[in-house]
Write an enzyme that holds these catalytic residues in place. Structure first.
Site, short mmCIF file in Angstrom:
data_model
loop_
_atom_site.label_atom_id
_atom_site.label_comp_id
_atom_site.label_asym_id
_atom_site.label_seq_id
_atom_site.Cartn_x
_atom_site.Cartn_y
_atom_site.Cartn_z
N GLY A 9 12.26 7.05 -5.11
CA GLY A 9 13.66 7.01 -4.68
C GLY A 9 14.25 5.65 -4.99
N CYS A 10 15.12 5.20 -4.14
CA CYS A 10 15.80 3.92 -4.33
C CYS A 10 14.79 2.78 -4.41
CB CYS A 10 16.76 3.69 -3.17
SG CYS A 10 17.51 2.06 -3.16
N PHE A 11 14.89 1.97 -5.44
CA PHE A 11 13.91 0.89 -5.59
C PHE A 11 14.08 -0.22 -4.56
CE2 PHE A 11 16.35 -0.29 -9.76
CZ PHE A 11 17.43 -0.79 -9.06
N TRP A 12 15.24 -0.32 -3.93
CA TRP A 12 15.42 -1.32 -2.88
C TRP A 12 14.45 -1.05 -1.73
CZ3 TRP A 12 21.42 -0.71 -2.38
CH2 TRP A 12 22.05 -1.27 -3.50
N CYS A 13 14.26 0.24 -1.40
CA CYS A 13 13.36 0.62 -0.31
C CYS A 13 11.91 0.34 -0.65
CB CYS A 13 13.51 2.10 0.01
SG CYS A 13 15.12 2.59 0.66
#
Length: 175
Positions: A9-13
């Site tokens: 999913g989102c790479f920030w997470c």
């Protein structure tokens, strides 16, 4: 040092999570698995590049095993939703493991078989296991995103709860 590459999913997470793991030396957010050379975040958001938002982890296998990284990966995202993580929808948010050796491939496949056998999830695992291709680092403002933007809404609503879960259940694996 070894390399692991995960799309969850989102790479920030995923970046925020793995930065806290003991034995992880570096985490880089970026793009992998598609056909567009040198993609930008704007390109990725179209969903037409074939790339996934991913992280590339440099880790010391004497301090953290690849299997431990797999365990954290599967525990901190939903591996049963195709091309989706929460409100983020599109192929760029898929669940995929990009292996760097045949050993990593086998370990990933074995781990998926184990969690399916143990029925840890009600639905089938959709996480793909693929050979690593060219990894393109994301723009600088995406790197270490959570630690630089923890007060932002997305960070508070989406990333912070994942970090709380990590800190509660994986204390022994943290720096």
């Amino acid at each position: 040092m070894e390399t692991a590459t995960f799309a969850g999913g989102c790479f920030w997470c995923t970046e925020a999570i793995f930065l806290e793991i003991k034995g992880v030396e570096k985490v880089v957010s970026g793009y992998i698995g598609g056909t567009t050379e040198n993609p930008t975040y704007r390109n990725i958001c179209t969903g037409t590049t074939g790339h996934a938002e991913a992280i590339q982890i440099t880790f010391n296998p004497e301090e953290v095993a690849y299997e431990d990284l797999l365990e954290v990966f599967f525990a901190t995202h939903d591996p049963t939703t195709l091309n989706r993580q929460g409100a983020d929808v599109g192929t760029q948010y898929r669940s995929e493991i990009f292996y760097h050796s045949l050993t990593q491939k086998q370990q990933a496949e074995n781990y998926i078989a184990l969690i399916e056998k143990e029925k840890l999830y009600e639905q089938a695992i959709v996480t793909k296991v693929s050979a690593a291709t060219v990894f393109y680092p994301a723009e600088d403002y995406h790197q270490n995103y959570y630690n630089q933007n923890a007060e932002q809404g997305y960070c508070q609503m989406v990333i912070a709860p994942k970090l709380e879960k990590l800190r509660k259940y994986y204390k022994s694996k943290l720096k």
